[in-house]
Design a protein around this motif. Structure first.
Motif, PDB file in Angstrom:
ATOM      1  N   TYR A   1       0.844  -1.185   0.000  1.00 63.74           N
ATOM      2  CA  TYR A   1       0.000   0.000   0.000  1.00 63.74           C
ATOM      3  C   TYR A   1       0.883   1.241   0.000  1.00 63.74           C
ATOM      4  CZ  TYR A   1      -4.473  -2.204   1.485  1.00 63.74           C
ATOM      5  OH  TYR A   1      -5.640  -2.918   1.576  1.00 63.74           O
TER       6      TYR A   1
ATOM      7  N   SER B   1      -6.652  -0.631   5.393  1.00 64.86           N
ATOM      8  CA  SER B   1      -5.438  -0.974   6.132  1.00 64.86           C
ATOM      9  C   SER B   1      -5.451  -0.567   7.602  1.00 64.86           C
ATOM     10  CB  SER B   1      -4.207  -0.388   5.435  1.00 64.86           C
ATOM     11  OG  SER B   1      -3.058  -1.057   5.858  1.00 64.86           O
TER      12      SER B   1
ATOM     13  N   ASN C   1      -9.675   0.018  -3.182  1.00 61.57           N
ATOM     14  CA  ASN C   1      -9.478  -1.098  -2.264  1.00 61.57           C
ATOM     15  C   ASN C   1     -10.829  -1.580  -1.768  1.00 61.57           C
ATOM     16  OD1 ASN C   1      -7.257  -2.486  -0.457  1.00 61.57           O
ATOM     17  ND2 ASN C   1      -9.011  -2.066   0.869  1.00 61.57           N
TER      18      ASN C   1
ATOM     19  N   THR D   1      -6.033  -8.100  13.050  1.00 61.54           N
ATOM     20  CA  THR D   1      -5.959  -6.874  13.830  1.00 61.54           C
ATOM     21  C   THR D   1      -6.324  -7.206  15.280  1.00 61.54           C
ATOM     22  OG1 THR D   1      -8.246  -6.467  13.206  1.00 61.54           O
ATOM     23  CG2 THR D   1      -6.571  -5.284  11.970  1.00 61.54           C
TER      24      THR D   1
ATOM     25  N   TYR E   1     -14.653   1.533   5.318  1.00 57.26           N
ATOM     26  CA  TYR E   1     -14.937   0.234   4.706  1.00 57.26           C
ATOM     27  C   TYR E   1     -16.365   0.190   4.148  1.00 57.26           C
ATOM     28  CZ  TYR E   1     -15.904  -4.683   4.159  1.00 57.26           C
ATOM     29  OH  TYR E   1     -16.298  -5.882   3.638  1.00 57.26           O
TER      30      TYR E   1
HETATM   31  C1  GAL Z   1      -9.060  -5.775   4.486  1.00 66.02           C
HETATM   32  C2  GAL Z   1      -8.450  -4.498   3.921  1.00 66.02           C
HETATM   33  C3  GAL Z   1      -7.032  -4.281   4.395  1.00 66.02           C
HETATM   34  C4  GAL Z   1      -6.903  -4.554   5.866  1.00 66.02           C
HETATM   35  C5  GAL Z   1      -7.400  -5.944   6.134  1.00 66.02           C
HETATM   36  C6  GAL Z   1      -7.100  -6.473   7.514  1.00 66.02           C
HETATM   37  O1  GAL Z   1     -10.438  -5.721   4.418  1.00 66.02           O
HETATM   38  O2  GAL Z   1      -8.482  -4.479   2.534  1.00 66.02           O
HETATM   39  O3  GAL Z   1      -6.664  -2.982   4.089  1.00 66.02           O
HETATM   40  O4  GAL Z   1      -7.598  -3.604   6.567  1.00 66.02           O
HETATM   41  O5  GAL Z   1      -8.764  -5.994   5.829  1.00 66.02           O
HETATM   42  O6  GAL Z   1      -7.573  -5.776   8.547  1.00 66.02           O
END
Ligand code: GAL
Length: 971
Positions: free
Chosen positions: A83, A128, A186, A282, A769
């Motif tokens: 990224y 991200s 994205n 995460t 998102y």
């Molecule tokens: C996805 C996204 C990434 C990152 C990932 C993990 O949905 O495209 O940028 O956030 O989840 O958390």
């Protein structure tokens, strides 16, 4: 200047390559990217894209970039998916910075020097888990919607791409670089989707000379942007089957078995692409911590889930993330804390976790197994054990087959033994493999295996092996293959030879030759390192088979010199193996005294491990071995001699706020409608990050009773960002959301100026998102209504010094919020704190207020030792305080004592000076009268490695005296 430097660099590199016998036309040669339904084809060569995500902006120490790249390369990855973060480069509209820690050219060059292909993901929206998903602060207060054709938004991202595209342009594979694809947007998969927006982005790239294919990562199997306006050339699906809560790490989600079907249904003429597959997770404020995420996505998870991706025909496969890093400063979105370790295979501290070897096994396999780039799914008979799943892919050109085995219930923990049928028709049929009596294939708990059959390599023909193939190559006049399985497991390997071979081994390996089929069958039990030589007397060709355990394979590294395989067993890490003027140079790391064994037929004068010349002696299996000295003991200083100063004079009525902005806006572009006016949203006044002070002045008539406030700083999963309130210097309380605060009667100054002071911490802006402008939620006060009498309040606001005009552009806008000590430079190295009070930790200041602690320490670490260092804060969680941790002026930690889970902060070398003085400043915001304190603070080493001698390049960054004039000018 930069362009010229980079040309010079390339020329020097070209000379080096010429020295290695590579012609100029091969290096930086423009290549093309095409594809079919099986794989990408780069300059006519089929490639399996085995990729890991890794970002420069989460490792703010360029001196370390190469280390992480080399660790990823050593696991056999051939691609980096990266990224580019708009927010990181643009403090205000039309200002872009690509220097120092933001030097994308340097990052791209390093990746290219190691031979990685690159998939660039510049957003503009990147998600991200990042503040506003990568949108810059200044975008928050623009009118209209984002991720749309809104002209304000369009003009903004045009700036970003105009600034970034020249770097992407020259690093494209078609221009002699290594970028093979550019991702558009994205997960633009939810909410109102505008094809014209995708078309605009694509048109801009094409206008800027980007001619590599466009890719897209769908958030779910939604068939987005495969066809029609705004479509891309390489469509892929993201998948995180275990989700993002690591509280119960042993519970796995469902194994995704839909990739191949969706590929056939959506984009059958492109390779099957998984742009983001779960490499960790995460975590969140108050969450279970990253060690649980490592466990949730451990080596067994990688083994079962990643092989399942291969089983389904994916030939472009990216792991999100292979190295996470640090969401330093105010990078995170409100849900996340500073560490972005992610439970990834390479930890935030750069330590290789137990997840690393499995990635390497796959990497080595994919690197050597050329037929795996063109396979179809073929039906095969069931396994003898009904609890075992078996599926097969076959390369129709070579006839090579790949059998994928796992538990039918993918998360099953049981030990299962089985036989399978290997059906090659004219090539041979084996109805029950292994053939040897009383042996079987074992699936040990959450396990998966790829069994290769009918595989031609070198001069050999492998009929099958129930052991997995790690790698193969040539050693002298011999072909070599390395096979692995768990300690104590049976292995059966069948080769077809031209006549009866001689089989030589010192190990316990039995052989049977079948004259009618010319099959040589070897049977053995995996234990340590074993080897066998197979030679057909009539022919020159020989085969050497190394049979090892999974544990051995973890420390077995491969390299190639003059098309010859070199295997090195023992080190913690081998970065590269090269022949230099006849000397074999192994660059790598050891974590202890290590027995290093080299297997090769390449003639060399002497062998070196880093700088150390190796005194080798012969071992079994034609190895040469010696002991390499481990790292020395390293002791780190204690953090003593703390200096202390209170740091929130804004709470007092007589504080001089004459230079602060007046909050005088009556409209906002936030999606949160204000309840009272003027608007008290920090972003509307140019303050986008960190702590913000509000001061409301009014002349009291005596009827004012209090104030009702509703403050938002961001929250997630019940953990809310707090704010504190004072009235004429008197503390009224700390809370989140809405609350009425009574003015203490005695404090009201009738007929005079009264001041309500609020300190609110902006935890960051939401990700978008859902594509609903979520990032534009208010950060500040939705409501500030007087109770009793509605006196007119004049509001003043102060966030980071200078707002979008950053006093210290080197560390940048994400480094600071608006605490008094930040505005006065107390966080910076060399701040003269000589008149501050001396204290020792833990130290209670017993006030709801902000206070600062400063100290410094010296390090003098040997140059050939790599010591990732962490700072640990330990305290009783009942104290409600937040802390910001600055190392040499860089904000490397945001700590919330009562939430955690992060207590341990990685201090990256390069920001940290391993051979000099380091300044620590910690700002503590005590939220209760008793909460104001700082617990124990100490340093620790995550690991000590002996590595090649290197000089840590310290980030150039200004000290207090250098930043002071700008601070004075701007606030
Ligand atoms: C996805 C996204 C990434 C990152 C990932 C993990 O949905 O495209 O940028 O956030 O989840 O958390």
């Amino acid at each position: 200047m930069k362009g010229r430097l980079s040309i010079l660099r390339k020329i020097i590199f070209l000379f080096i390559l010429v020295g290695y016998g590579i012609t100029i036309s091969e290096a930086y040669k423009p290549r093309n990217v095409t594809w079919d339904s099986y794989s990408l084809i780069i300059d006519g060569k089929r490639e399996f894209i085995y990729s890991g995500s890794y970002y420069y902006w989460r490792l703010p120490a360029p001196t370390l970039w190469k280390d992480v790249f080399e660790k990823i390369r050593a696991a056999g990855f051939n691609t980096i998916t990266m990224y580019f973060n708009w927010d990181y480069h643009s403090p205000r509209s039309n200002v872009y910075d690509f220097d120092g820690i933001r030097d994308v050219d340097r990052f791209l060059n390093l990746a290219e020097d190691l031979g990685f292909y690159l998939i660039a993901r510049p957003g503009p929206y990147i998600n991200s888990d990042n503040n506003a998903g990568g949108f810059p602060g200044w975008l928050i207060s623009l009118p209209g919607t984002t991720r749309s054709t809104n002209p304000y938004y369009t003009a903004s991202w045009m700036q970003w791409l105009s600034a970034l595209d020249p770097y992407l342009y020259k690093h494209q594979i078609t221009k002699g670089g290594n970028i093979i694809a550019v991702q558009v947007e994205n997960e633009y998969s939810v909410g109102p989707l505008e094809p014209l927006y995708m078309e605009q982005l694509e048109a801009k790239y094409r206008l800027d000379g980007i001619d590599v294919p466009f890719s897209f990562n769908d958030a779910y199997p939604g068939d987005h942007w495969v066809q029609g306006p705004g479509h891309v050339q390489l469509y892929g699906i993201d998948a995180y089957p275990n989700g993002f809560n690591c509280t119960y790490p042993d519970i796995w989600g469902a194994l995704p078995t839909y990739f191949e079907g969706d590929h056939h249904a959506f984009n059958p003429n492109e390779p099957e692409y998984l742009p983001e597959f779960q490499g960790g997770s995460t975590d969140y404020w108050g969450g279970p911590g990253f060690s649980k995420c490592t466990q949730m996505t451990n080596a067994s998870f990688e083994n079962v889930f990643y092989k399942n991706n291969l089983e389904q025909g994916a030939s472009m496969f990216n792991i999100y993330v292979v190295y996470g890093g640090t969401s330093w400063g105010w990078l995170p979105y409100p849900g996340d804390y500073t560490s972005y370790d992610f439970g990834a295979a390479i930890a935030e501290s750069r330590v290789l976790t137990e997840k690393y070897p499995q990635l390497k096994f796959l990497g080595y396999f994919l690197e050597c197994m050329k037929p795996f780039r063109r396979t179809n799914h073929t039906e095969v008979p069931a396994a003898s054990n009904s609890k075992v799943h078996v599926a097969m892919r076959e390369d129709l050109e070579t006839g090579t087959q790949f059998y994928f085995l796992r538990h039918k219930n993918a998360s099953g923990f049981t030990l299962e033994s089985t036989h399978i049928s290997i059906i090659g028709d004219s090539k041979g049929n084996y109805s029950s493999v292994p053939q040897e009596k009383d042996t079987y294939i074992l699936l040990n708990g959450r396990d998966s295996k790829i069994i290769v059959a009918f595989y031609h390599f070198g001069n050999q023909y492998l009929i099958y092996s129930t052991s997995e193939v790690l790698t193969h190559g040539r050693m002298g006049d011999s072909d070599v293959i390395v096979l692995y399985a768990g300690e104590g497991q049976y292995g059966e390997t069948v080769l077809r030879t031209h006549g009866e071979p001689k089989v030589r081994t010192k190990d316990n390996i039995t052989s049977h030759f079948n004259h009618s089929s010319s099959d040589l069958r070897l049977n053995y039990v995996h234990h340590g390192i074993q080897c066998v030589d197979v030679q057909v007397s009539a022919r020159k060709e020989r085969l050497k088979i190394y049979i090892v355990t999974t544990e051995i394979a973890a420390s077995l590294w491969r390299g190639e010199v003059d098309d010859q395989l070199v295997l090195v067993y023992g080190p913690y890490l081998v970065r590269s193996i090269e022949l230099n003027y006849g000397d074999l140079i192994i660059r790598g790391d050891v974590d202890k005294d290590t027995q290093v064994t080299i297997f090769t037929e390449v003639p060399f004068n002497l062998a070196q491990f880093n700088e150390e010349i190796l005194k080798l002696s012969k071992t079994d299996c034609d190895g040469r071995t010696t002991s390499v000295r481990g790292p020395p003991k390293v002791s780190l200083p204690q953090l003593n001699n703390w200096k202390f100063q209170m740091g929130s004079p804004e709470r007092f009525a007589d504080f001089d706020d004459s230079r602060w902005l007046i909050a005088d806006k009556y409209t906002t572009n936030s999606i949160t409608p204000p309840i009272t006016y003027p608007v008290l949203y920090a972003d509307d006044y140019g303050f986008h990050f960190g702590d913000v002070w509000f001061r409301g002045h009014f002349i009291a008539n005596g009827s004012e009773k209090g104030i009702k406030l509703d403050g938002v700083g961001g929250h997630r999963k019940g953990a809310f960002s707090a704010y504190s309130v004072w009235f004429n210097g008197e503390f009224l309380g700390s809370t989140y959301g809405n609350k009425t605060f009574d003015f203490p009667k005695a404090s009201l100054r009738i007929g005079q100026d009264n001041v309500i002071s609020m300190l609110l911490e902006n935890l960051g802006h939401e990700k978008d998102y859902p594509n609903d402008n979520n990032e534009k939620r208010a950060r500040g006060f939705i409501e500030a209504s007087m109770v009793g009498y509605n006196a007119t309040i004049t509001w003043k606001i102060q966030g980071s010094c200078g707002g979008e005009h950053v006093p210290d552009p080197v560390r940048g806008i994400l480094n600071n919020g608006g605490l008094y000590g930040e505005r006065k430079g107390w966080y910076l190295p060399d701040y003269p704190d000589y008149d501050w009070e001396e204290v020792s930790l833990p130290y209670n200041f017993n006030q709801a207020a902000v206070a600062w602690f400063r100290t410094s320490f010296e390090l003098n670490l040997p140059l050939d030792v790599d010591v990732p260092i962490g700072l640990l804060i330990q305290d009783d969680p009942s104290y409600r305080y937040n802390a910001l941790i600055f190392i040499n002026g860089w904000m490397l930690g945001h700590y919330i004592n009562y939430l955690g889970p992060q207590h341990d902060f990685v201090l990256h070398n390069g920001i940290l000076n391993p051979n000099g003085k380091n300044d620590v400043a910690i700002a503590v915001w005590g939220q209760d009268a008793v909460g104001g304190r700082l617990g124990n603070v100490s340093l620790h080493a995550y690991q000590v490695l002996r590595t090649e001698p290197r000089i840590t390049e310290i980030n150039y960054s200004p000290n207090y005296w250098q930043v002071l004039p700008r601070l004075e000018q701007l606030c």
